[in-house]
Design a protein around this motif. Structure first.
Motif, mmCIF file in Angstrom:
data_model
loop_
_atom_site.group_PDB
_atom_site.id
_atom_site.type_symbol
_atom_site.label_atom_id
_atom_site.label_comp_id
_atom_site.label_asym_id
_atom_site.label_seq_id
_atom_site.Cartn_x
_atom_site.Cartn_y
_atom_site.Cartn_z
ATOM 1 N N LEU A 1 32.680 46.327 30.261
ATOM 2 C CA LEU A 1 32.936 45.884 31.633
ATOM 3 C C LEU A 1 34.158 44.977 31.699
ATOM 4 C CD1 LEU A 1 32.121 45.702 34.595
ATOM 5 C CD2 LEU A 1 30.597 43.806 33.998
ATOM 6 N N PHE B 1 32.233 52.842 35.417
ATOM 7 C CA PHE B 1 31.454 51.613 35.614
ATOM 8 C C PHE B 1 29.957 51.895 35.494
ATOM 9 C CE2 PHE B 1 28.974 48.921 38.445
ATOM 10 C CZ PHE B 1 29.344 47.641 38.045
ATOM 11 N N THR C 1 27.601 50.241 32.497
ATOM 12 C CA THR C 1 26.625 49.201 32.832
ATOM 13 C C THR C 1 25.219 49.727 33.015
ATOM 14 O OG1 THR C 1 27.037 49.434 35.212
ATOM 15 C CG2 THR C 1 28.433 47.878 33.985
#
Length: 371
Positions: A100, A139, A143
């Motif tokens: 991230l 993303f 995550t």
């Protein structure tokens, strides 16, 4: 030298002035290191300058030409970081925090800032939308958060009517001002479209220092890494007594975490930021002021909301601590405050994750839980 652009006669005169006035100032123009682009007029310039009359070309990494050329160039540029995003997805499978951090600072819009500033938006909007989608997918894979595509596409909004074109032309604003105006408008549109609970959440996460943990370097040595679940004890005492922190009564710091989504406060929290933290400060004073007074202590609640918004007394306390450390270490107070909020933010996020896991079904043996 910076690039010049304009009518051929104007650029030619500018070059003549620099050639005649520059040597007395120690400035000498090397024609061989210059480059001339003009679709028609070349006779006004020295023949020693390398020149081209093609209508489409690249200058300092930015396309100059018709819409088709600029669009094609932008599409190629937007596709070049895709391999890096693929590698980030691999990193995210074992270390989401590192992935991230790299995505935010090294592999998203930062790759295209120079291109976006020098290319007409009409020539690159489709390529940027496609790139946004790829970043959104990366993303999600890094995550494990299942967030819809709409969360990643910012709402299009124009400048407020109060900022007229005439005003912009007569008094050109800074880029920072324009960015602030647009972001404020986007925030208002987003806020007005939300439910009460989401308004409270948005105000909390957008409060000062609430998102400081997102900017930290994921370092295990510094205790700033959200690593896979381990058996390390991360608990801290709930109350901290500091004797005579500023020459007055000893300070009893009581740390409390509260949620702006609590039914008793959610309506107020959806209107004003840090409402839940302020209410927690009041509760702590009501509960401990008398007892602290008997012991000649000063009750100081350090209240923080689950989304990162700190109470007024906590911010004042951290500012005081940072000032003292800055004097002792001869370091910048702002740098110390930033480090402090970053570390506290990591602790809060880690604790939130643990609280969520404690309320979730027990995972199967061998599952790798990341937080």
């Amino acid at each position: 030298m910076e690039p010049w652009a304009g009518y051929p006669a104007s650029v030619s005169r500018a070059l003549d002035i620099i050639q005649s006035e520059g040597p007395s100032l120690g400035f000498h123009v090397s024609m061989k290191k210059c480059e001339l682009f003009s679709p028609s007029v070349l006779s006004l310039f020295p023949t020693s300058i390398p020149s081209s009359n093609i209508p489409n070309f690249k200058l300092l990494g930015v396309p100059i030409g018709d819409t088709a050329f600029c669009s094609s160039f932008t599409a190629r540029k937007c596709s070049s970081p895709l391999a890096q995003l693929s590698h980030l997805e691999d990193i995210g499978s074992s270390d989401p925090h590192v992935a991230l951090t790299l995505l935010r600072h090294c592999a998203s819009f930062c790759k295209l800032i120079h291109l976006a500033r020098g290319t007409p938006s009409s020539s690159m909007i489709e390529a940027l939308k496609a790139y946004d989608l790829v970043v959104a997918i990366c993303f999600t894979k890094c995550t494990g958060l299942d967030i819809s595509h709409n969360h990643f596409i910012q709402q299009l909004c124009s400048l407020p009517e109060a900022v007229s074109v005439q005003t912009l032309l007569s008094n050109p604003p800074t880029q920072q001002y324009l960015s602030d105006v647009i972001e404020e408008s986007q925030f208002t549109i987003l806020y007005n479209s939300m439910s009460c609970a989401n308004k409270a959440r948005l105000l909390s996460v957008s409060s000062p220092h609430a998102s400081a943990w997102l900017s930290v370097v994921p370092s295990e040595v510094m205790g700033l890494h959200l690593n896979p679940c381990s058996d390390k004890a991360l608990t801290r005492p709930a109350d901290i007594l500091v004797s005579n922190p500023n020459g007055s009564a000893s300070a009893a710091y009581d740390i409390t975490v509260t949620s702006p989504l609590n039914p008793s406060i959610i309506l107020e929290a959806g209107v004003s930021a840090s409402t839940a933290a302020k209410a927690a400060e009041v509760r702590k004073h009501s509960k401990y002021d008398v007892k602290c007074s008997e012991l000649e202590w000063r009750c100081t609640p350090l209240a923080v909301e689950t989304y990162g918004a700190w109470g007024t007394e906590a911010r004042d306390t951290f500012s005081f601590i940072a000032s003292r450390i800055a004097i002792i270490t001869n370091k910048s107070k702002s740098m110390i405050l930033s480090t402090l909020y970053s570390k506290l933010g990591i602790i809060l996020v880690r604790s939130n994750a643990r609280a969520i896991l404690m309320r979730s079904p027990v995972p199967a043996t061998g599952d790798n839980i990341q937080f």
